[in-house]
Scaffold this motif. Sequence first.
Motif, short mmCIF file in Angstrom:
data_model
loop_
_atom_site.label_atom_id
_atom_site.label_comp_id
_atom_site.label_asym_id
_atom_site.label_seq_id
_atom_site.Cartn_x
_atom_site.Cartn_y
_atom_site.Cartn_z
N UNK A 1 0.89 -1.32 0.25
CA UNK A 1 0.09 0.07 -0.15
C UNK A 1 0.88 1.18 -0.19
N UNK A 2 1.95 1.11 0.24
CA UNK A 2 3.05 2.18 0.30
C UNK A 2 3.00 2.84 -1.12
N UNK A 3 2.84 4.22 -1.31
CA UNK A 3 2.81 4.95 -2.71
C UNK A 3 1.42 5.03 -3.23
N UNK A 4 0.32 4.39 -2.63
CA UNK A 4 -0.94 4.18 -3.19
C UNK A 4 -1.63 5.52 -2.78
N UNK A 5 -2.60 5.78 -3.38
CA UNK A 5 -3.57 6.97 -2.98
C UNK A 5 -4.31 6.73 -1.86
N UNK A 6 -3.99 7.60 -0.61
CA UNK A 6 -4.41 7.19 0.70
C UNK A 6 -5.95 7.63 0.49
N UNK A 7 -6.47 8.20 -0.18
CA UNK A 7 -7.86 8.91 0.02
C UNK A 7 -8.77 8.09 -0.77
N UNK A 8 -8.45 7.21 -1.67
CA UNK A 8 -9.35 6.16 -2.32
C UNK A 8 -9.41 4.86 -1.35
N UNK B 1 -12.13 3.11 -0.71
CA UNK B 1 -13.07 2.08 -1.14
C UNK B 1 -12.04 1.22 -2.04
N UNK B 2 -11.28 1.94 -2.87
CA UNK B 2 -10.54 1.18 -3.88
C UNK B 2 -9.38 0.46 -3.22
#
Length: 396
Positions: A55-62, A64-65
């Motif tokens: 999850x590092x580097x993923x968009x934290x605000x998405x 549900x995704x």
Amino acid sequence: MKVEDATVITCSPGRNYVTLQLTGGGGTVGLGDATLNGRELAVVSYLQDHVLPTIIGRTATNIEELWQFLYRGSYWRGGPVTMTAIGAVDMALWDLKAKWLGVPLYELLGGRSRECLRAYGHAWGRDPAAAMQAADDMVAAGFSAVRVQCGLPSLPFAFGPAQGNDSSLPREEQWSTDEYLALIPGLFLSLRDRYGPQVSLLHDVHHRLTPTEAAWLGQRLEPARMYWMEDPVPAERQESYRAIRQRTTTPIAVGEVLNSVYDCQQLIEQELIDFIRMAPAHGGGLTALKKVAALAEVHHVQLACHGPSDLSPISLAAAIHCGTAVWNTAIQEYVPHPAESAAVFRTSHRLEKGYFVAGDTPGLGVEFNEKAAQRYPYKRAYLPVLRRPDGSVADW
Ligand code: GCO
Ligand code: MG
């Protein structure tokens, strides 16, 4: 905002807690509770070894995704370890996003449905007289709902509250269904006489009966007009609840060991229960729980999140924000956390005269003091194991 860093911290301020810290861009930190009582390190490993690197580097605000990515993307679904790990990430993402937006979390969950959330206190006594005294103390402290548990006088431990980290191997307790069933109806009839209609009475059977025994107990409790009878039988087989449901009008609450909507789908859709008790931490987070609550709303089932002291104050804050926003929330369990934990977790919610008021600080409103946590190292601990008079294992 990206997830920039993720750390898992175990500590034991009076009992074991596992905390996930997700750091987003700008240094904002989101907190999640990853505590699974007696199996803590399995969740730590699931997070550290398998989830966090992805999850590092993923968009934290998405949110549900990311939930779908962790749930569907792992191929292996469900179960307490997986869903507690996903629950912790999800809770931390909601906390992070609400802090990033500068709003208390309930605002993101739809805003307030209520001013405050009713809580129930716990009363436990070694025998009926002590249980009644403990219930009186809760009522005097301002609770209008009390869950009452009573020891079996002839047995040393049975039906006591779960102890903290007092043994590094499971403690064995004894159980007698006959003694239990002889005791409980009289206790609750006396409590109802004592309080009149003003106090809601709850009782946790803790998975210890058969459906027929549970129906018998439910019938005997009807004159006490219980608020609920909790976990009368294990819920792996949801259909078993039909036999209880058809034979008693005592309301039924189930769900603290369930981890997904599929675990409670039949209970809810066939209206076999009145309250669903999944906790945000063990039910896969707030993303999952709000869907369970929406299904429950259609079927007259109310949400009442599990809130024992073996879930951390972060979980309690999540349950309070959820219960403040979700309309079909009935009540919130309250068990005080160990005194030492106050140095580690600073919360902004308040308990006022038996009601929780959500904090208005952004996010969940919990501050985690990592330095203080280091003073309380993790200690292996277990839930007790229960044995019947013939020595065979019973459901604890
Ligand atoms: C409750 C529970 C707890 C559990 C405990 C297990 O309703 O609060 O039954 O006391 O036993 O959370 O870890
Ligand atoms: Mg329970």
